[in-house]
Scaffold this motif. Structure first.
Motif, short mmCIF file in Angstrom:
data_model
loop_
_atom_site.label_atom_id
_atom_site.label_comp_id
_atom_site.label_asym_id
_atom_site.label_seq_id
_atom_site.Cartn_x
_atom_site.Cartn_y
_atom_site.Cartn_z
N SER A 299 0.82 -1.22 0.00
CA SER A 299 0.00 0.00 0.00
C SER A 299 0.85 1.26 0.00
O SER A 299 0.33 2.34 -0.29
CB SER A 299 -0.94 0.01 1.21
OG SER A 299 -0.20 -0.11 2.40
N VAL A 300 2.12 1.15 0.30
CA VAL A 300 3.02 2.30 0.32
C VAL A 300 4.34 1.87 -0.32
O VAL A 300 4.81 0.76 -0.08
CB VAL A 300 3.30 2.78 1.77
CG1 VAL A 300 4.23 3.96 1.78
CG2 VAL A 300 1.99 3.11 2.48
N ALA A 301 4.91 2.75 -1.14
CA ALA A 301 6.17 2.41 -1.81
C ALA A 301 6.95 3.68 -2.13
O ALA A 301 6.38 4.77 -2.20
CB ALA A 301 5.88 1.65 -3.10
N SER A 302 8.24 3.51 -2.34
CA SER A 302 9.07 4.62 -2.81
C SER A 302 8.66 4.94 -4.25
O SER A 302 7.98 4.14 -4.91
CB SER A 302 10.55 4.24 -2.77
OG SER A 302 10.82 3.25 -3.75
N ASP A 303 9.08 6.09 -4.75
CA ASP A 303 8.76 6.48 -6.12
C ASP A 303 9.21 5.42 -7.13
O ASP A 303 8.53 5.17 -8.12
CB ASP A 303 9.39 7.83 -6.47
CG ASP A 303 8.74 8.99 -5.72
OD1 ASP A 303 7.61 8.81 -5.21
OD2 ASP A 303 9.36 10.06 -5.66
N ALA A 304 10.34 4.80 -6.85
CA ALA A 304 10.88 3.80 -7.78
C ALA A 304 10.07 2.50 -7.78
O ALA A 304 10.19 1.70 -8.70
CB ALA A 304 12.32 3.49 -7.42
N MET A 305 9.24 2.29 -6.76
CA MET A 305 8.53 1.03 -6.62
C MET A 305 7.01 1.16 -6.71
O MET A 305 6.29 0.19 -6.49
CB MET A 305 8.91 0.37 -5.29
CG MET A 305 10.39 0.13 -5.12
SD MET A 305 11.04 -1.05 -6.31
CE MET A 305 10.75 -2.55 -5.44
N THR A 306 6.50 2.32 -7.06
CA THR A 306 5.04 2.51 -7.08
C THR A 306 4.34 1.57 -8.06
O THR A 306 3.17 1.25 -7.86
CB THR A 306 4.66 3.96 -7.42
OG1 THR A 306 5.26 4.32 -8.66
CG2 THR A 306 5.08 4.90 -6.32
N HIS A 307 5.04 1.10 -9.07
CA HIS A 307 4.43 0.16 -10.02
C HIS A 307 4.02 -1.16 -9.35
O HIS A 307 3.23 -1.92 -9.91
CB HIS A 307 5.37 -0.11 -11.19
CG HIS A 307 6.61 -0.84 -10.81
ND1 HIS A 307 7.68 -0.23 -10.19
CD2 HIS A 307 6.94 -2.14 -10.94
CE1 HIS A 307 8.62 -1.13 -9.96
NE2 HIS A 307 8.19 -2.29 -10.41
N LEU A 308 4.53 -1.43 -8.16
CA LEU A 308 4.18 -2.65 -7.45
C LEU A 308 2.87 -2.54 -6.66
O LEU A 308 2.35 -3.55 -6.21
CB LEU A 308 5.32 -3.04 -6.49
CG LEU A 308 6.65 -3.38 -7.14
CD1 LEU A 308 7.69 -3.65 -6.08
CD2 LEU A 308 6.52 -4.57 -8.08
N ILE A 309 2.36 -1.32 -6.52
CA ILE A 309 1.13 -1.12 -5.77
C ILE A 309 -0.06 -1.21 -6.72
O ILE A 309 -0.10 -0.51 -7.73
CB ILE A 309 1.14 0.23 -5.04
CG1 ILE A 309 2.32 0.26 -4.08
CG2 ILE A 309 -0.18 0.47 -4.33
CD1 ILE A 309 2.36 1.41 -3.15
N PRO A 310 -1.01 -2.09 -6.42
CA PRO A 310 -2.19 -2.20 -7.30
C PRO A 310 -2.94 -0.88 -7.39
O PRO A 310 -2.96 -0.11 -6.43
CB PRO A 310 -3.04 -3.27 -6.59
CG PRO A 310 -2.12 -3.97 -5.67
CD PRO A 310 -1.04 -2.99 -5.31
#
Length: 99
Positions: free
Chosen positions: A84-95
């Motif tokens: 539900s929370v991610a760094s800018d580089a990992m936002t693609h992992l959040i549905p």
């Protein structure tokens, strides 16, 4: 999303080097099919895989075909995660529905 821990077994962990080429080919297939996002070694323990775009039943079936699991080199543990929370580089992992 799933986090798969592959813990080397006491009885057969020493066979990891022997089965590594087949394990790596299995990993490559998972990446090519868009299921695996990240894989790597856990120092002195085994390895870990980050997987998504799949169901629990599919990931269980897929893990059962890993040569490390087939030959008892590693014992899998499958953890299901809802990011539900991610760094800018990992936002693609959040549905989309969790953003």
């Amino acid at each position: 999303m799933f986090i798969i821990l592959l813990r080397l077994t006491k009885d057969n962990g020493h066979m990891a080097e022997h089965h590594f080429p087949a394990h790596k080919a299995w990993l490559t297939q998972g990446f090519e099919e868009g299921v695996f996002d990240l894989a790597g070694r856990l120092t002195d323990v085994g390895g870990a895989i980050l997987a998504r775009n799949t169901t629990r039943a599919d990931i269980e079936a897929r893990i059962a075909k890993d040569p490390f699991v087939v030959y008892g080199v590693a014992q899998p543990e499958i953890l299901e995660m809802s990011p539900s929370v991610a760094s800018d580089a990992m936002t693609h992992l959040i549905p989309e529905d969790a953003r």
